[in-house]
Scaffold this motif. Structure first.
Motif, short mmCIF file in Angstrom:
data_model
loop_
_atom_site.label_atom_id
_atom_site.label_comp_id
_atom_site.label_asym_id
_atom_site.label_seq_id
_atom_site.Cartn_x
_atom_site.Cartn_y
_atom_site.Cartn_z
N GLN A 155 28.89 6.56 18.05
CA GLN A 155 30.12 7.25 17.78
C GLN A 155 31.09 7.25 18.98
O GLN A 155 32.40 7.21 18.36
CB GLN A 155 29.99 8.75 17.30
N HIS A 269 25.61 10.54 9.35
CA HIS A 269 26.63 9.65 9.75
C HIS A 269 26.41 8.13 9.52
O HIS A 269 27.16 7.53 8.92
CB HIS A 269 26.77 9.61 11.39
N CYS A 270 24.83 7.95 9.29
CA CYS A 270 24.36 6.64 8.96
C CYS A 270 24.81 6.42 7.45
O CYS A 270 24.93 5.34 6.86
CB CYS A 270 23.10 6.41 9.47
N TRP A 273 28.39 6.01 6.77
CA TRP A 273 29.15 4.99 7.39
C TRP A 273 29.69 3.95 6.57
O TRP A 273 29.00 3.25 5.82
CB TRP A 273 28.18 4.43 8.73
N PRO A 274 30.77 3.47 7.06
CA PRO A 274 31.92 3.89 7.91
C PRO A 274 32.69 5.15 7.59
O PRO A 274 33.43 5.36 8.36
CB PRO A 274 32.80 2.68 8.23
N ARG A 276 32.47 9.39 6.28
CA ARG A 276 31.90 10.63 6.90
C ARG A 276 31.47 11.37 5.67
O ARG A 276 32.07 11.04 4.30
CB ARG A 276 32.80 11.76 7.44
#
Length: 390
Positions: A155, A269-270, A273-274, A276
């Motif tokens: 990040q 986050h994963c 991604w990309p 939120r």
């Protein structure tokens, strides 16, 4: 809507991933879930999420899984080959959370079908880093880091400014024995070692955190993931576990990622991604936290850090040997067969006694892993290696 496969769905990372997915049913559809032999946990998760497929790696557990899934639309399968077939079944995102080298072949299968692979287990990059990265490049797969430290770096590290990075700083809690003397650590029990002060994790990774081997393995992972000279990667003890890692640039700016010590933050986050996504974590209360402390790690009391750094610098098969010997030593400690300080000593002894050529294929990696385990296991059984720390 993303389709998701979770390899290792009943472990701590798998259940955290399921928690987030079930909170956002309109964003994700579960394609498949795997476990080793936790039939009850796997079946319950598959039924709740209406998964297409549930797979047990242990073939002997398949009949019980089929019985648990009777009357549902979930297909049951069993065996190591079925896990690999599941990994290559075409999910948009595959969460790789199988503990140990048992996860290597499924991760490779997921990479070979392209898509996005979230790495939550250390072995692919530690033991087979060059092989895994070459496969990802060849098949156009995207690798995302779920470890809190690597996700923090991900990040904070601007891809177009890698040449402007001065340092990458990985933080470590220091574990439960940060202030303990060597004499006191000689008497550490497994129950004490698995009681991490900040994180809720499995027994093996908790012991790795207590020895700081976990941070050494993460250093190797970071060197694989990010195109920054490992000599510019440092480890700093940060007991509060609020800052997960930092990236310092040549202009003096340091970017840090902060968050609660909960794996759902980097996993979310994963998953998104990309983009939120919303998580159930409360806002970070810096006033309540009050202070953030830092100190240098002590490699005399925690020699695993130095072992990992030297394995990284040497390259070749050394990281795979380090990881394999550590797994054997940690299991022996948890089983009451060796002392806490003997974990690092057995790893060091295995590295001294075994130096094969660099592995070129996944089969080569697994052969190195197997031989290193045999050497370490023999050391455990004959009691030849003592902690050797004065």
């Amino acid at each position: 809507m993303k389709t998701v496969t979770i390899l290792g769905a009943t472990g701590s990372v798998g259940t955290s991933t399921l928690d987030l997915i079930e909170r956002s049913p309109g964003d994700f559809r579960v394609k498949a879930l795997t476990a080793n032999c936790d039939v009850e946990g796997l079946a319950a998760a598959a039924i709740r999420t209406q998964a297409e497929l549930a797979v047990v790696a242990d073939q002997s557990c398949l009949l019980a899984l089929q019985y648990a899934l009777r009357g549902t639309n979930v297909v049951a399968a069993g065996g190591q080959d079925a896990v690999c077939d599941t990994a290559r079944s075409g999910a948009d995102l595959t969460m790789a959370a199988i503990v140990g080298c048992a996860g290597l072949r499924p991760v490779m299968a997921a990479i070979e079908q392209g898509g996005t692979v979230v790495l939550a287990n250390k072995e692919p990059l530690v033991s087979a880093g060059e092989v895994i990265l070459a496969a990802a490049k060849a098949h156009g797969a995207t690798l995302l880091p779920a470890d809190s430290e690597h996700n923090a770096i991900f990040q904070c590290l601007a891809p177009d400014q890698v040449d402007r990075v001065r340092r990458i700083i990985l933080t470590a809690s220091g574990g439960p024995f940060r202030g303990w003397s060597l004499d006191r650590m000689r008497g550490v029990t497994p129950e004490q070692a698995v009681a991490h002060p900040n994180w809720s994790m499995g027994a093996k990774i908790s012991v790795d955190s207590a020895t700081l081997m976990n941070k050494g393995l993460e250093l190797i992972e970071a060197a694989r993931l990010f195109p920054v000279d490992p000599a510019r990667m440092e480890i700093v003890i940060h007991p509060q576990s609020v800052i997960h890692s930092m990236v310092e640039y040549i202009d003096g700016s340091t970017l840090a990622q902060l968050g609660p010590p909960d794996m759902r933050v980097p996993i979310a986050h994963c998953l998104a991604w990309p983009d939120r996504m919303v998580t159930p974590m409360a806002p970070l209360d810096l006033v309540a936290i009050g202070r953030l402390d830092f100190e240098a790690p002590d490699e005399t009391r925690f020699p695993a850090l130095g072992l990992a750094r030297r394995a990284l610098d040497a390259g070749g098969a050394r990281p795979a040997i380090l990881n394999a010997a550590n797994e054997i030593a940690v299991a022996a400690f948890l089983g009451g067969r060796i002392g806490f300080l003997e974990i690092a000593a057995i790893v060091a002894d295995t590295l001294d006694r075994y130096d094969p050529p660099a592995p070129r294929t996944l089969d080569d990696v697994l052969a190195v892993d197997s031989e290193a385990r045999s050497i370490a296991d023999a050391s455990v059984k004959n009691g030849r290696v003592k902690d050797g720390v004065n």
